[in-house]
Design a protein around this motif. Structure first.
Motif, PDB file in Angstrom:
ATOM      1  N   SER A 107       0.877  -1.084  -0.071  1.00 42.67           N
ATOM      2  CA  SER A 107       0.035   0.045  -0.006  1.00 42.67           C
ATOM      3  C   SER A 107       0.742   1.223  -0.022  1.00 42.67           C
ATOM      4  O   SER A 107       2.249   1.224  -0.365  1.00 42.67           O
ATOM      5  N   GLN A 108       0.287   2.292   0.171  1.00 45.11           N
ATOM      6  CA  GLN A 108       1.059   3.347   0.332  1.00 45.11           C
ATOM      7  C   GLN A 108       0.669   4.311   1.627  1.00 45.11           C
ATOM      8  O   GLN A 108      -0.633   4.421   2.046  1.00 45.11           O
ATOM      9  N   PHE A 109       1.650   4.691   2.184  1.00 42.46           N
ATOM     10  CA  PHE A 109       1.230   5.197   3.625  1.00 42.46           C
ATOM     11  C   PHE A 109       1.539   6.818   3.636  1.00 42.46           C
ATOM     12  O   PHE A 109       0.742   7.776   3.618  1.00 42.46           O
ATOM     13  N   LYS A 110       3.031   6.970   4.065  1.00 41.78           N
ATOM     14  CA  LYS A 110       3.313   8.296   4.239  1.00 41.78           C
ATOM     15  C   LYS A 110       3.347   9.080   2.855  1.00 41.78           C
ATOM     16  O   LYS A 110       2.908  10.418   2.587  1.00 41.78           O
ATOM     17  N   ASP A 111       3.778   8.554   1.883  1.00 43.07           N
ATOM     18  CA  ASP A 111       3.670   9.387   0.424  1.00 43.07           C
ATOM     19  C   ASP A 111       2.785   8.645  -0.411  1.00 43.07           C
ATOM     20  O   ASP A 111       3.478   7.839  -1.264  1.00 43.07           O
ATOM     21  N   PRO A 112       1.873   9.094  -0.478  1.00 40.43           N
ATOM     22  CA  PRO A 112       0.905   8.644  -1.331  1.00 40.43           C
ATOM     23  C   PRO A 112       1.076   9.131  -2.879  1.00 40.43           C
ATOM     24  O   PRO A 112       1.495  10.278  -2.923  1.00 40.43           O
ATOM     25  N   ILE A 113       0.419   8.730  -3.870  1.00 45.10           N
ATOM     26  CA  ILE A 113       0.722   9.221  -5.253  1.00 45.10           C
ATOM     27  C   ILE A 113      -0.097  10.488  -5.399  1.00 45.10           C
ATOM     28  O   ILE A 113       0.366  11.354  -6.412  1.00 45.10           O
ATOM     29  N   VAL A 114      -1.222  10.631  -4.580  1.00 45.36           N
ATOM     30  CA  VAL A 114      -1.919  11.746  -5.206  1.00 45.36           C
ATOM     31  C   VAL A 114      -2.402  12.353  -3.639  1.00 45.36           C
ATOM     32  O   VAL A 114      -2.646  11.680  -2.452  1.00 45.36           O
ATOM     33  N   GLY A 115      -2.111  13.807  -3.419  1.00 44.03           N
ATOM     34  CA  GLY A 115      -2.395  14.372  -2.288  1.00 44.03           C
ATOM     35  C   GLY A 115      -3.853  15.243  -2.261  1.00 44.03           C
ATOM     36  O   GLY A 115      -4.868  14.755  -2.831  1.00 44.03           O
ATOM     37  N   GLU A 116      -3.861  16.299  -1.700  1.00 45.20           N
ATOM     38  CA  GLU A 116      -5.126  16.925  -1.353  1.00 45.20           C
ATOM     39  C   GLU A 116      -5.943  17.391  -2.788  1.00 45.20           C
ATOM     40  O   GLU A 116      -5.265  17.921  -3.857  1.00 45.20           O
ATOM     41  N   GLY A 117      -7.132  17.208  -2.883  1.00 42.58           N
ATOM     42  CA  GLY A 117      -7.987  17.746  -3.919  1.00 42.58           C
ATOM     43  C   GLY A 117      -9.411  18.009  -3.518  1.00 42.58           C
ATOM     44  O   GLY A 117      -9.641  18.057  -2.028  1.00 42.58           O
ATOM     45  N   LYS A 118     -10.452  17.879  -4.291  1.00 50.71           N
ATOM     46  CA  LYS A 118     -11.811  18.475  -4.059  1.00 50.71           C
ATOM     47  C   LYS A 118     -12.799  17.616  -4.758  1.00 50.71           C
ATOM     48  O   LYS A 118     -12.661  17.414  -6.101  1.00 50.71           O
ATOM     49  N   VAL A 119     -13.957  17.304  -4.234  1.00 49.69           N
ATOM     50  CA  VAL A 119     -15.155  17.022  -5.104  1.00 49.69           C
ATOM     51  C   VAL A 119     -16.314  18.007  -4.852  1.00 49.69           C
ATOM     52  O   VAL A 119     -16.467  18.481  -3.761  1.00 49.69           O
ATOM     53  N   ILE A 120     -16.939  18.558  -6.084  1.00 51.67           N
ATOM     54  CA  ILE A 120     -17.939  19.427  -5.838  1.00 51.67           C
ATOM     55  C   ILE A 120     -19.353  18.664  -5.411  1.00 51.67           C
ATOM     56  O   ILE A 120     -19.801  17.888  -6.615  1.00 51.67           O
ATOM     57  N   LEU A 121     -20.289  18.790  -4.749  1.00 48.83           N
ATOM     58  CA  LEU A 121     -21.467  18.204  -4.727  1.00 48.83           C
ATOM     59  C   LEU A 121     -22.514  19.021  -5.186  1.00 48.83           C
ATOM     60  O   LEU A 121     -22.560  20.121  -4.740  1.00 48.83           O
ATOM     61  N   ASP A 122     -23.601  18.489  -5.916  1.00 41.44           N
ATOM     62  CA  ASP A 122     -24.822  19.347  -6.195  1.00 41.44           C
ATOM     63  C   ASP A 122     -26.081  19.074  -5.358  1.00 41.44           C
ATOM     64  O   ASP A 122     -26.638  17.898  -5.553  1.00 41.44           O
ATOM     65  N   MET A 123     -26.153  19.793  -4.398  1.00 47.72           N
ATOM     66  CA  MET A 123     -27.169  19.400  -3.349  1.00 47.72           C
ATOM     67  C   MET A 123     -28.316  20.487  -3.775  1.00 47.72           C
ATOM     68  O   MET A 123     -28.279  21.300  -4.419  1.00 47.72           O
ATOM     69  N   PRO A 124     -29.788  19.748  -3.381  1.00 47.76           N
ATOM     70  CA  PRO A 124     -30.690  20.653  -3.777  1.00 47.76           C
ATOM     71  C   PRO A 124     -30.676  22.315  -3.410  1.00 47.76           C
ATOM     72  O   PRO A 124     -31.130  23.180  -4.172  1.00 47.76           O
ATOM     73  N   ASP A 125     -29.819  22.341  -2.255  1.00 43.07           N
ATOM     74  CA  ASP A 125     -29.836  24.188  -1.913  1.00 43.07           C
ATOM     75  C   ASP A 125     -28.578  24.453  -2.312  1.00 43.07           C
ATOM     76  O   ASP A 125     -28.081  25.423  -1.633  1.00 43.07           O
ATOM     77  N   GLY A 126     -28.013  23.988  -3.229  1.00 41.55           N
ATOM     78  CA  GLY A 126     -26.733  24.478  -4.127  1.00 41.55           C
ATOM     79  C   GLY A 126     -25.759  23.345  -3.774  1.00 41.55           C
ATOM     80  O   GLY A 126     -25.613  22.488  -3.555  1.00 41.55           O
ATOM     81  N   GLN A 127     -24.392  24.040  -4.162  1.00 39.26           N
ATOM     82  CA  GLN A 127     -23.294  23.305  -4.243  1.00 39.26           C
ATOM     83  C   GLN A 127     -22.456  23.165  -2.958  1.00 39.26           C
ATOM     84  O   GLN A 127     -22.363  24.009  -2.201  1.00 39.26           O
ATOM     85  N   LYS A 128     -21.729  22.184  -2.791  1.00 40.17           N
ATOM     86  CA  LYS A 128     -20.929  21.859  -1.356  1.00 40.17           C
ATOM     87  C   LYS A 128     -19.739  21.259  -2.038  1.00 40.17           C
ATOM     88  O   LYS A 128     -19.516  20.181  -2.603  1.00 40.17           O
ATOM     89  N   GLU A 129     -18.661  21.716  -1.358  1.00 43.11           N
ATOM     90  CA  GLU A 129     -17.324  21.321  -1.682  1.00 43.11           C
ATOM     91  C   GLU A 129     -16.836  20.182  -0.603  1.00 43.11           C
ATOM     92  O   GLU A 129     -16.906  20.631   0.615  1.00 43.11           O
ATOM     93  N   VAL A 130     -16.407  18.957  -0.910  1.00 37.24           N
ATOM     94  CA  VAL A 130     -15.749  18.145  -0.241  1.00 37.24           C
ATOM     95  C   VAL A 130     -14.434  17.855  -0.284  1.00 37.24           C
ATOM     96  O   VAL A 130     -13.888  17.692  -1.317  1.00 37.24           O
TER      97      VAL A 130
END
Ligand code: ADP
Ligand code: MG
Length: 487
Positions: A107-130
């Motif tokens: 597996s990868q522990f301390k040094d993963p291949i991908v770091g921080e990112g985000k996903v945008i959710l489309d909720m009924p009352d607008g968008q939310k970032e996770v």
């Protein structure tokens, strides 16, 4: 302390608590062969027929990284708007289990291949970032089969060594609905990218669900429990509701929460303690001496960036701007690549507004009823656009179009032919309509007199009669016009 299980936290009137959720999604990389061996990854093969000496962990076998899986992970990272780490390290995560012949998982522990990112959710009352914390590559384990024999457990190693991406979210999710939107969005992005098929029935996408609760307005997070290996969105939502309630009950009764790993029992609809939470040091992680650190160049990453297709968020934006769709319509139509392709093919030759309504309304309902995916649709995009054009140019009414549509669902037939064969063509000849209307007025003399003396509500009655006599084929606009004149 027993509580009615139907009494969900979300529905509590005196709801002073907030649920906090973070997901560790395990997404199987779409790839012909495994992460460190050339064995096939094909689903559904006879047990133990896709196992190389590496996967069976025979002594002396050496893992060789599969470049394609690395590319898939980086592409997914790009889709998550995440930092790609040019240097990452494969570690051994040590534990004993019958379906893990190596005695450790790479597996990868301390040094993963991908770091921080985000996903945008489309909720009924607008968008939310996770927030995304990280994405790392790891091997899947084999599968223990407990239900084939009353006394023995069997082991199938076909899955052993298959590449997984573990995608870890920040604890940003706040409700089962957000979890639903999050998993669907993640799946949609990966399907667009072709990096994971997202097939939950086949186990290509499953998640560990971390749940804690806290009093609303509190800054600190509560102690979390981790519910292992949940393989459907519905079960994730049920597990969260149960678990959040369990924790609130404990706190309300003056107890504290033990950090532990739990299982969701889908039959009893409850979570059960499996073991107290293991910490990273329990696994004795260390860099795998058989593998060098993985280094990728800027060129390598840039090349992959250039291969990324238009993703759902960008497509949605384009649909709203270019085709004037509502955010709701656009969200539905971009949810997967097949749907958006279908839509774009229909509107190549027909009206956008009508196409949107027919796809989201009639077509989705009909496919749903037959349990079909859009790529299995009996109505091709080309034929749907023909149908829409028949409505648009007045050949048939919207109502008759529904009948034609039903015939089309029975097999991929040209709507023009159906209209001709069944004689469904709209009557738009003023002469023919006048004759019909004259007859209707003649048959309803009294009502016509009432209408003329001011009972204007009767107009609808006449329209209805004309439509009825014409078998639904009279052109409604013309009927209105001629009736007005005649009455
Ligand atoms: P571990 O392997 O120990 O589970 P990870 O860092 O891989 O640790 O994953 C931790 C997950 O738990 C993340 O998804 C994170 O968002 C989530 N999480 C952390 N703290 C909380 C909390 N207090 N409540 C709910 N989820 C949490
Ligand atoms: Mg975990």
């Amino acid at each position: 302390m027993s509580k009615d299980k139907s009494e969900y936290l979300i529905n509590r009137k005196d709801n002073q608590y907030e649920v906090v959720i973070g997901l560790e999604v395990h997404a199987q990389v779409t790839s012909e062969s495994k992460l460190f061996s050339t064995s096939s990854t094909k689903f559904g093969a006879e047990p133990n027929t896709q196992v190389s000496l590496v996967d069976a962990a025979l002594p002396g076998m050496l893992p060789v990284i599969n470049e394609f899986c690395v590319k898939q992970a980086i592409k997914t990272g790009i889709g998550l708007k995440a930092k790609i780490n040019k240097r990452s390290v494969f570690d051994r995560k040590n534990y004993f289990y019958a379906d893990l012949p190596q005695g450790y998982q790479i597996s990868q522990f301390k040094d993963p291949i991908v770091g921080e990112g985000k996903v945008i959710l489309d909720m009924p009352d607008g968008q939310k970032e996770v927030g995304i914390e990280r994405l790392h590559l790891e091997q899947d384990a084999g599968k223990s089969i407990h239900d084939l024999d009353p006394k023995n457990t069997f082991v199938d190693l076909n899955r052993s060594g298959v590449a997984l991406m573990e995608i870890v979210s920040k604890p940003d999710l706040r409700s089962p609905d957000e979890v639903n939107a999050y998993v669907k969005k993640l799946r949609s992005i990966m399907r667009y990218l072709g990096t994971c098929d997202g097939n939950m029935q086949e186990g290509s996408l499953r998640a560990d669900v971390n749940v804690s609760v806290r009093k609303k307005g509190t800054k600190e997070f509560g102690t979390r429990c981790e519910i292992k290996n949940v393989n459907s969105i519905k079960f994730m939502q049920m597990a969260i509701e149960y678990e959040a309630n369990r924790q609130v009950d404990l706190i309300e009764d003056g107890h504290s929460i033990d950090q532990e790993t739990r299982l969701f029992d889908t039959k009893k609809n409850e979570t059960r303690s499996m073991r107290s939470k293991e910490d990273a040091h329990d696994y004795r992680y260390f860099p795998d001496p058989d593998l060098l650190p993985l280094e990728v160049s800027d060129d390598f990453i840039e090349k992959l960036k250039s291969e990324i297709p238009e993703l759902p968020d960008e497509k949605k934006k384009r649909f709203i701007e270019k085709f004037k769709l509502s955010p709701y319509e656009a969200t539905i139509l971009v949810s997967d690549n097949e749907t958006s392709n279908y839509f774009e093919n229909v509107i190549k030759k027909s009206d956008v507004k009508l196409a949107t309504n027919w796809i989201i309304g009639e077509l989705f309902a009909a496919l749903n009823e037959k349990n079909l995916e859009i790529i299995e649709s009996p109505i091709s995009a080309g034929n749907l656009s023909k149908l829409i054009n028949l409505i648009k140019d007045g050949t048939i009414s919207g109502k008759i179009a529904k009948t034609v549509f039903e015939h089309m669902m029975e097999g991929d037939k040209d709507p023009k032919k159906i209209v001709e064969e069944k004689g469904l063509k709209q009557e738009s000849d003023p002469k023919a309509l006048e004759a019909l209307i004259d007859k209707v007025i003649d048959d309803n003399r009294e009502k016509a007199t009432e209408y003329k003396s001011g009972k204007v509500k009767l107009f609808g009655f006449f329209v209805g009669q004309v439509m009825k006599v014409s078998g639904g084929k009279a052109n409604p606009q013309l009927v209105n016009k001629i009736l007005k004149k005649k009455l």
